[in-house]
Design a protein around this motif. Structure first.
Motif, PDB file in Angstrom:
ATOM      1  N   ALA A 121       0.822  -1.201   0.000  1.00 16.74           N
ATOM      2  CA  ALA A 121       0.000   0.000   0.000  1.00 16.74           C
ATOM      3  C   ALA A 121       0.860   1.256   0.000  1.00 16.74           C
ATOM      4  N   HIS A 122       1.960   1.222   0.714  1.00 22.90           N
ATOM      5  CA  HIS A 122       2.879   2.364   0.731  1.00 22.90           C
ATOM      6  C   HIS A 122       4.291   1.845   0.553  1.00 22.90           C
ATOM      7  N   ALA A 123       4.844   2.037  -0.645  1.00 24.65           N
ATOM      8  CA  ALA A 123       6.210   1.605  -0.904  1.00 24.65           C
ATOM      9  C   ALA A 123       7.153   2.700  -0.444  1.00 24.65           C
ATOM     10  N   ALA A 124       7.989   2.388   0.521  1.00 25.19           N
ATOM     11  CA  ALA A 124       8.910   3.363   1.089  1.00 25.19           C
ATOM     12  C   ALA A 124      10.274   3.269   0.420  1.00 25.19           C
ATOM     13  N   ASN A 125      11.074   4.305   0.622  1.00 26.77           N
ATOM     14  CA  ASN A 125      12.457   4.314   0.158  1.00 26.77           C
ATOM     15  C   ASN A 125      13.346   4.326   1.399  1.00 26.77           C
ATOM     16  N   VAL A 126      14.077   3.250   1.609  1.00 31.06           N
ATOM     17  CA  VAL A 126      14.921   3.105   2.788  1.00 31.06           C
ATOM     18  C   VAL A 126      16.381   3.293   2.388  1.00 31.06           C
ATOM     19  N   LEU A 127      17.053   4.184   3.078  1.00 29.76           N
ATOM     20  CA  LEU A 127      18.471   4.421   2.841  1.00 29.76           C
ATOM     21  C   LEU A 127      19.274   3.488   3.745  1.00 29.76           C
ATOM     22  N   VAL A 128      20.117   2.666   3.149  1.00 23.86           N
ATOM     23  CA  VAL A 128      20.987   1.766   3.899  1.00 23.86           C
ATOM     24  C   VAL A 128      22.397   2.328   3.846  1.00 23.86           C
ATOM     25  N   VAL A 129      22.939   2.674   5.003  1.00 26.50           N
ATOM     26  CA  VAL A 129      24.261   3.294   5.072  1.00 26.50           C
ATOM     27  C   VAL A 129      25.279   2.275   5.566  1.00 26.50           C
ATOM     28  N   LEU A 130      26.346   2.130   4.794  1.00 32.16           N
ATOM     29  CA  LEU A 130      27.421   1.189   5.092  1.00 32.16           C
ATOM     30  C   LEU A 130      28.745   1.933   5.209  1.00 32.16           C
ATOM     31  N   SER A 131      29.733   1.256   5.734  1.00 32.54           N
ATOM     32  CA  SER A 131      31.072   1.828   5.863  1.00 32.54           C
ATOM     33  C   SER A 131      31.868   1.644   4.573  1.00 32.54           C
ATOM     34  N   ASP A 132      32.764   2.583   4.327  1.00 31.80           N
ATOM     35  CA  ASP A 132      33.727   2.435   3.229  1.00 31.80           C
ATOM     36  C   ASP A 132      34.901   1.554   3.618  1.00 31.80           C
ATOM     37  N   GLU A 133      35.073   1.311   4.916  1.00 26.45           N
ATOM     38  CA  GLU A 133      36.301   0.713   5.424  1.00 26.45           C
ATOM     39  C   GLU A 133      36.272  -0.818   5.423  1.00 26.45           C
ATOM     40  N   ALA A 134      37.452  -1.402   5.253  1.00 28.76           N
ATOM     41  CA  ALA A 134      37.612  -2.850   5.294  1.00 28.76           C
ATOM     42  C   ALA A 134      38.513  -3.287   6.434  1.00 28.76           C
ATOM     43  N   GLN A 135      38.968  -2.309   7.244  1.00 32.24           N
ATOM     44  CA  GLN A 135      39.808  -2.616   8.400  1.00 32.24           C
ATOM     45  C   GLN A 135      39.429  -1.716   9.570  1.00 32.24           C
ATOM     46  N   LEU A 136      39.625  -2.244  10.771  1.00 31.08           N
ATOM     47  CA  LEU A 136      39.453  -1.464  11.990  1.00 31.08           C
ATOM     48  C   LEU A 136      40.819  -1.288  12.641  1.00 31.08           C
ATOM     49  N   GLN A 137      41.177  -0.064  12.964  1.00 31.56           N
ATOM     50  CA  GLN A 137      42.428   0.192  13.668  1.00 31.56           C
ATOM     51  C   GLN A 137      42.253  -0.171  15.139  1.00 31.56           C
ATOM     52  N   ARG A 154      13.363  12.410   0.167  1.00 30.10           N
ATOM     53  CA  ARG A 154      13.011  11.236  -0.643  1.00 30.10           C
ATOM     54  C   ARG A 154      13.130   9.926   0.137  1.00 30.10           C
ATOM     55  N   TYR A 155      13.686   9.983   1.349  1.00 27.88           N
ATOM     56  CA  TYR A 155      13.886   8.773   2.140  1.00 27.88           C
ATOM     57  C   TYR A 155      12.928   8.728   3.330  1.00 27.88           C
ATOM     58  N   ASP A 156      12.390   7.547   3.571  1.00 24.41           N
ATOM     59  CA  ASP A 156      11.430   7.359   4.657  1.00 24.41           C
ATOM     60  C   ASP A 156      12.083   6.801   5.916  1.00 24.41           C
ATOM     61  N   ALA A 157      13.227   6.180   5.777  1.00 21.25           N
ATOM     62  CA  ALA A 157      13.913   5.568   6.916  1.00 21.25           C
ATOM     63  C   ALA A 157      15.368   5.358   6.546  1.00 21.25           C
ATOM     64  N   VAL A 158      16.197   5.160   7.577  1.00 24.47           N
ATOM     65  CA  VAL A 158      17.596   4.814   7.357  1.00 24.47           C
ATOM     66  C   VAL A 158      17.902   3.566   8.171  1.00 24.47           C
ATOM     67  N   TYR A 159      18.724   2.693   7.595  1.00 20.23           N
ATOM     68  CA  TYR A 159      19.138   1.475   8.287  1.00 20.23           C
ATOM     69  C   TYR A 159      20.652   1.344   8.197  1.00 20.23           C
ATOM     70  N   ILE A 160      21.294   1.050   9.343  1.00 21.84           N
ATOM     71  CA  ILE A 160      22.754   0.904   9.392  1.00 21.84           C
ATOM     72  C   ILE A 160      23.103  -0.429  10.041  1.00 21.84           C
ATOM     73  N   PRO A 161      23.621  -1.380   9.272  1.00 23.17           N
ATOM     74  CA  PRO A 161      24.033  -2.666   9.838  1.00 23.17           C
ATOM     75  C   PRO A 161      25.408  -2.556  10.497  1.00 23.17           C
ATOM     76  N   GLY A 162      25.794  -3.644  11.154  1.00 22.13           N
ATOM     77  CA  GLY A 162      27.066  -3.647  11.854  1.00 22.13           C
ATOM     78  C   GLY A 162      28.184  -4.356  11.121  1.00 22.13           C
ATOM     79  N   GLY A 163      28.971  -5.130  11.879  1.00 23.91           N
ATOM     80  CA  GLY A 163      30.327  -5.424  11.514  1.00 23.91           C
ATOM     81  C   GLY A 163      31.142  -4.332  12.195  1.00 23.91           C
TER      82      GLY A 163
END
Length: 281
Positions: A21-37, A129-138
């Motif tokens: 009924a309501h198609a949302a646009n969800v922004l998924v934000v990820l890291s650019d990094e492949a290592q943790l100091q 334009r975004y209805d929500a943001v989601y940020i996963p871990g690692g």
């Protein structure tokens, strides 16, 4: 019902014969990094956790929502090799392979073909334009997302508008980007001290969770003798978050106002439940 996926400059869209009924646009934000100091100049290979990204993303797409992927610099993100394991998918090999196949289809980690855009581009296009943001871990968000000024501006805008902000495991550390000077705040933590003054933070007083100190201690062998500069739980508590946790490695989700946080990898589906429920409103 036939599902089709297409890549666009704005994101990845799942076309369904019958949309929600309501198609949302969800922004998924990820890291650019492949290592943790780590401490003592050591480094740990990391990235995003496969299930923490793909379980919610698959469910969002299956529900007919649009998903846009972004990182601070617009680089193709890296999957943490430790997370490519069926233990994170209910010990179900078929589920693991199904989610990995979707990851491959989306080409997120492809340097040449990734649909990921930069947070600068997100900002230029407008947050409306975004209805929500989601940020996963690692562990990767602890390297760059907590210090990202563009992410901080995005989170402040979402906070002001009460837009759903969902994060899981190490992902909630990204909430520190909404501090005026996150680097200055974390400097004492890196030295093993508490910040001299509690900063002004839009999430101060919010109930929240993040991977617990107990879980970090249990996962130490993964760091191959290395030591993190500070833990997410300690940092969020020092900033003013009202922290709570459940049993180690069991699902735990905390919802407070626009904020949805999950404790650990096992919480990814429960965070998706809360996020999808919000999008139905």
């Amino acid at each position: 019902m036939k599902n089709t996926i297409r890549n666009t400059t704005a994101g990845v869209v799942l076309g369904l014969a019958a949309l929600t009924a309501h198609a949302a646009n969800v922004l998924v934000v990820l890291s650019d990094e492949a290592q943790l100091q780590l401490r003592e100049q050591r480094r740990f290979d990391t990235g995003f956790y496969a299930n923490e990204l793909m379980q919610p993303v698959k469910r969002l797409l299956d529900a007919g929502h649009t998903v846009t992927f972004a990182t601070p610099l617009g680089k193709a993100p890296t999957v943490d090799r430790h997370s490519v394991d069926k233990m994170y998918f209910g010990n179900d090999e078929a589920s693991l392979q199904q989610h990995l196949a979707l990851l491959d289809k989306l080409q997120l980690t492809s340097v040449a073909n990734s649909p990921v855009i930069s947070l600068a581009r997100v900002e230029q296009g407008g947050y409306d334009r975004y209805d929500a943001v989601y940020i996963p871990g690692g562990h990767a968000p602890m390297q760059d997302l907590l210090y990202s000024a563009p992410l901080g501006r995005l989170l402040k805008a979402f906070h002001q508008q009460g837009k759903t902000t969902a994060l899981v495991c190490h992902g909630p550390i990204a909430l520190l980007s909404a501090l005026d000077q996150p680097q200055q705040f974390t400097r004492p933590l890196e030295a093993g001290a508490k910040p001299g003054k509690t900063p002004s933070w839009i999430y101060a007083g919010y109930d929240m969770t993040v991977i617990s100190n107990d879980e970090e201690e249990a996962a130490k062998p993964m760091l191959n003798g290395g030591v993190m500069k500070f833990t997410p739980q300690t940092a969020l508590q020092a900033a003013g978050g009202r922290y709570s946790s459940g049993a180690n490695w069991q699902p735990k989700v905390v919802v407070d106002r626009e904020l949805i946080t999950g404790q650990n990898p096992a919480s990814a589906n429960a965070v998706a439940d809360a996020l999808l429920a919000r999008l139905k409103r």
